[in-house]
Design a protein around this motif. Structure first.
Motif: not given
Lengths: 787, 261
Positions: A709, A712, A779, A782, B172, B174-179, B238-240, B243-244, B247-248, B251
């Motif tokens: 989860m 990656a 991230s 960005w 968009f 999440q790089p690991a879970s792809r949620f 961990l993934h963002g 603020d990021y 921003h998304l 976008v």
């Protein structure tokens, strides 16, 4: 025309038939009558003092057979470290005790505290929850810089501080390097992190311990890359079982990537406990357990300085690295940031002066050890990143700067103690420029820009030292083992052959590639030859598979043994053909007498060896079986040049790898298809490290990326179709096959070009970004664009 | 996994009675619950599988909307919700094929994972969540991360979606879970535009009302250009950063408007 058999043929991987049809026999497929199951109760805090463990309630639970704690292992050896590094001051590294089950303290999340054996796994887990464990949490040591500061908590109180060693290489060069940097026309400095990774082989670790009371024999079935290493370490140093009473079997293993080299507590436990309870004991790691108990990889923090003269020649390199050891010294951990890293800091370049300083640090995290590449990716990454940064600062083309500084004459003795035997870095770079269509990049960049994307090109070179290694050399460097390998070629009466090898195949395709070599030498069909590996009771003492060494070291042993077979077979043939031995020739499986039409077949000779009715019994023994041990005289030095093209989405920071090209020099190649596959896999792991994978702890030592989860892994859709070429071949000069090894190249060579490409893309849009730490996640990109 | 009883009723009524047991837990496709059980993070006394209830399965069109049974899998919605293309597209991109062929819309909405896709569709569409005992408007249903208006033992039997004039879901990953690290569902109805955001907020799915107002007046990506989303209250991990993610949101809203059809 491509060959269809023997050396150089892309023979189909014969092992894939069983793997792809679900017939592989993995350790977890082994079930022994009367088997019990062990569940390890592991620490959920990073650092703590064990006040008490009350097992009484758990022992009364249904199905419980026995519960073990650290107290049961007092007087039994801890897990040994296989490499002793000597520091800058001539002192041996600090080497803490590494108990099988925690004693006194727990030192990382996942440290095993107790082991519950029950009739079923669920019963063992139930009883594990009924243990009453009182742990007093202590401040966790996580950040390496903080770990070395005054007043930091200590992972091992008896060691005084958290510094394992302070290594300098080459220490005698330090003054000259400092001077060269001071006097340089230009110095480029870069601070970077080589991110911690979890290997994540498809098959988690498994161990099954068995004990036969009738003959006092212990057997361990385990997911290992090197069963004899485990037998030696566990038998001699942990459990005190002599080799003739201990068998270690590593059957089909579903990927290793280094993390299955090491001797782990669970292996020792299952072997020990099976004898204690006189029943088989099985442990299968869950994926969650793998994250907190498999040795992690990388985790270096480095400052590198590259000095150049006014003509842009490299004059010196100086590095300072903090290397995370984790809570204990895993089997080969101390060697990774030192001898597998410092010796590669010359890269492909004739930099005359190099000094590498590495401080290895204990922290309350999972032990860190070799992962695909092991030290060499860390060296390559920092060197190839700083060169790229220097090219930007100097306003020169990064490829031209590399070419200008290439080593072009071989053999070449580097200032970091190794001698490259062969290589042709100009040729691999030429090939790269061709297959990557570097000249077409600007047009592709314009096309990307028209789509609102930023496009970047990153290039790097790499060198690695494989085929580890001359035993006498690594012995001087602190290895506590020899690093030869061995093969026994057993020719059967009807001419088929079993080759027992010390190397272990866990995805590499040895069962296909090794027979190609023997088939080529004897001129017989590959299908007549089978490889036996992984069982210490069947194979000669070999050191296993890691460091891209199998074909270079074990393959060389196999060649030597096959040469002995040929010599003896010729003697037999000369008798059968009533000719002089010197006149006997072996070609296409036929023995002929030179200059005559007399011949006999391979099978005639092998049958005579085992049915010696007409046989020179006065001169030679019956049978046809030979063993050879091979100790290499040098490392091998594969090298190459890689190029990555990325697109960056300026709105989200997401990086996609659009093209990736790899031009490698692996020397001679046994099976081009398998080599291509190895490169593909390595590239996926390297791209994964560069863009995605991140093993992260919080300040309390809790693993944040403890499952898929949050950790990656790259998937097929995250990587492009690769352009891979290995036609540039400068054969190794010191092994009989001229091979160099290809297993780690992709993982070593790819991260810098990915990051170089991202920086290039951002700079193309005017962002003054000179570095982003891996993983270069959306991230982070960005944030860099908006900083 | 701890031991539990298991029931697989074939009618809603039987499911409701089975759920009356103490510590009973409804089981949809199990794509969240089964891993949770395997990790011993939940210990229900009884699992009541909803996958054998025919009346809770399938997609049908009715009254200018579509109606999706609570036990309908994502794969079925992807294949059969053609009348609401943005919804079908969302369903076709949840997880992987295994997840899509097991996971259900009812399970997703009942769990209300802050990074799940479906809550954004339900909220942006102003969907109606039908249960065994009542109807709940989407605006009243989502009450924060993993929190909903559902009572103990209440089962989502059906979800009604009014079909918008134009809609799009932009995720968009999440790089690991792809949620969804951030997912934005924009739906344009005759009476206005609704924008629902998943993945981003510590409070779970939410409506970005400023964007709704701007887009209701001018349904073009430019309409949200001048707006900004605060990173306060956004998930930071961990993934963002928050603020990021903020921003998304903008976008992806612009992209959803541009893609809406």
């Amino acid at each position: 025309m491509p060959k269809d058999s023997g050396i150089g043929a892309s023979s189909k991987r014969r092992e894939d038939v069983r793997f792809l049809t679900g017939q592989g026999q993995y350790t977890d497929d082994i079930n022994i009558h009367g088997q019990t199951y062990v569940h390890f109760v592991r620490s959920d805090v990073a650092h703590g003092k064990i006040n008490s463990i009350d097992t009484s309630a758990a022992e009364a639970m249904p199905g419980v057979v026995r519960i073990f704690t650290g107290a049961d292992f007092e007087g039994i050896g801890g897990l040994p470290c296989g490499w002793q590094v000597t520091d800058r001051h001539g002192e041996a590294m600090k080497e803490p005790a590494h108990p099988v089950l925690a004693q006194g303290k727990v030192r990382h999340v996942g440290d095993p505290i107790a082991a519950v054996i029950a009739e079923s796994l669920e019963q063992a887990r139930d009883a594990g929850e009924a243990l009453n464990i009182d742990i007093e949490e202590l401040p966790a040591v996580v950040d390496m810089k903080a770990a070395l500061s005054e007043g930091s908590a200590t992972v091992h109180d008896d060691l005084g501080d958290n510094l394992c060693y302070d290594w300098g290489f080459v220490e005698e060069n330090k003054g000259a390097v400092d001077e060269a940097i001071k006097n340089a026309a230009h110095v480029t400095t870069l601070e970077l992190v080589n991110n911690r990774l979890v290997a994540n082989p498809m098959e988690p670790r498994v161990a099954v311990g068995d004990y036969n009371r009738a003959n006092d024999e212990s057997t361990l079935y385990t997911t290992s890359q090197n069963p004899h290493v485990i037998r030696l370490l566990m038998g001699a140093f942990v459990l005190g079982i002599p080799e003739h009473k201990l068998r270690v079997v590593a059957p089909d293993v579903g990927g290793g990537f280094g993390t299955k080299i090491f001797h782990y507590a669970e292996e020792a436990f299952c072997t020990f406990a099976a004898r204690q309870i006189n029943r088989p004991v099985k442990w299968t790691a869950s994926r969650s357990e793998a994250f907190i108990s498999d040795a992690h990889g990388r985790d270096h923090v480095t400052k590198i300085e590259l000095a150049l003269d006014a003509d842009n020649n490299f004059t010196a390199v100086r590095t300072e690295t903090l290397a995370n050891m984790g809570a204990y010294l895993s089997t080969f951990a101390p060697s990774v940031p030192t001898w597998l890293h410092g010796t590669l800091m010359a890269g492909n370049y004739k930099t005359p002066l190099i000094y590498v300083n590495v401080k290895a640090v204990f922290t309350n995290t999972v032990p860190v050890d070799a992962y695909r590449g092991a030290g060499r990716p860390e060296a390559t990454y920092q060197l190839e990143r700083v060169i790229d940064k220097a090219a930007r600062e100097l306003g020169v083309d990064p490829i031209a700067l590399r070419r200008q500084n290439f080593i072009t004459e071989f053999p070449y003795a580097t200032p970091v103690a190794v001698e490259y035997d062969t290589g042709n870095y100009v040729a691999t770079m030429d090939k790269l420029e061709e297959i990557a269509d570097i000249s077409g990049f600007e047009a592709r960049r314009k096309a990307s820009e028209a789509n609102g994307k930023l496009r970047g090109l990153g290039v790097n070179c790499y060198i690695e030292a494989c085929g580890i290694a001359p035993s006498n050399l690594v012995g001087q460097l602190g290895a506590r083992a020899g690093l030869y390998d061995a093969a026994t070629v057993r020719v059967n009466a009807t001419g088929s052959i079993s080759v027992m090898v010390g190397a272990h195949s866990h995805g590499q395709g040895h069962e296909t590639a090794f027979p190609q070599v023997v088939a080529e030498m004897l001129g017989i069909d590959e299908s007549m030859i089978e490889i036996v590996h992984g069982d210490s009771s069947k194979i000669p003492f070999g050191m296993g598979t890691y460091g891209s060494r199998s074909i270079a070291v074990c393959g060389s042993a196999m060649v030597r043994a096959t040469e002995k077979i040929i010599n003896k077979a010729k003697k037999i043939a000369s008798h059968l053909l009533e000719a002089s031995e010197a006149d006997i020739e072996l070609k296409d499986g036929q023995f002929t007498v030179a200059g005559t039409d007399k011949s006999c077949a391979w099978g005639d000779v092998t049958l005579a060896a085992y049915v010696p009715h007409n046989y020179p019994l006065d001169n030679i023994e019956p049978g046809l079986e030979e063993t050879a041990f091979y100790d290499p005289s040098n490392f091998t030095y594969p090298s190459g040049a890689y190029a990555c093209e990325v697109e960056v989405d300026p709105d989200t920071g997401k990086v996609t790898v659009e093209r990736f090209s790899a031009a490698d020099d692996f020397g001679n190649i046994i099976n081009p298809m398998i080599v291509t596959g190895q490169v593909h896999g390595g590239l996926a792991q390297g791209i994964g490290q560069a863009l995605m994978e991140n093993c992260a702890y919080d300040e309390n030592g809790q693993l944040l990326s403890a499952s898929y989860m949050d950790y990656a892994m790259p998937r097929a859709s995250d990587v492009p179709f690769y352009a891979v070429d290995h036609s540039c071949q400068t054969p190794c000069t010191h092994n009989p096959l001229g091979v160099k090894g290809c297993g780690e190249a992709g993982a070593i060579g790819s991260p810098p070009s990915v990051v170089n490409a991202v920086v290039d893309a951002l700079q193309s849009a005017g962002h003054n970004v000179t570095h982003i730490d891996m993983p270069v996640s959306p991230s982070r990109v960005w944030a860099a664009m908006n900083s | 996994m701890y031991n539990f009883d298991f029931e697989k009723p074939s009618t809603i009524a039987d499911a409701v009675s089975a759920m009356a047991a103490e510590e009973a837990q409804a089981l949809g496709g199990g794509q969240t619950l089964i891993p949770t059980l395997k990790q011993r993070l939940a210990s229900p006394s009884k699992l009541v599988s909803l996958s054998g209830i025919a009346e809770m399965k399938g997609v049908c069109e009715a009254d200018g909307g579509i109606s999706v049974g609570g036990a309908t899998t994502h794969a079925t919605v992807a294949a059969e919700a053609g009348a609401y293309p943005a919804l079908a597209a969302l369903a076709s991109n949840i997880g992987d094929p295994a997840v899509r062929n097991r996971g259900t819309i009812g399970g997703s909405l009942a769990n209300n994972d802050p990074a799940a896709c479906y809550p954004s569709a339900a909220l942006a569409s102003g969907a109606t969540i039908e249960t065994n005992s009542r109807e709940i408007a989407a605006d009243d249903y989502f009450q924060g991360m993993f929190t909903t208006a559902l009572e103990e033992g209440e089962i989502i039997t059906n979800v009604r979606f009014p079909i918008p004039e134009a809609a799009s879901y932009q995720k968009f990953e999440q790089p690991a879970s792809r949620f969804a690290m951030v997912g934005v569902f924009v739906a344009k109805y005759v009476d206005g535009v609704r924008v629902a955001v998943t993945g981003a907020s510590e409070d779970g799915v939410f409506r970005w009302t400023e964007a709704e107002e701007a887009l209701s007046g001018n349904f073009s990506a430019d309409a949200v250009e001048g707006l900004s989303v605060s990173g306060d209250g956004m998930i930071s991990d961990l993934h963002g950063s928050g603020d990021y993610r903020a921003h998304l949101v903008k976008v992806l809203t612009k992209r959803a408007v541009a893609a809406a059809s």
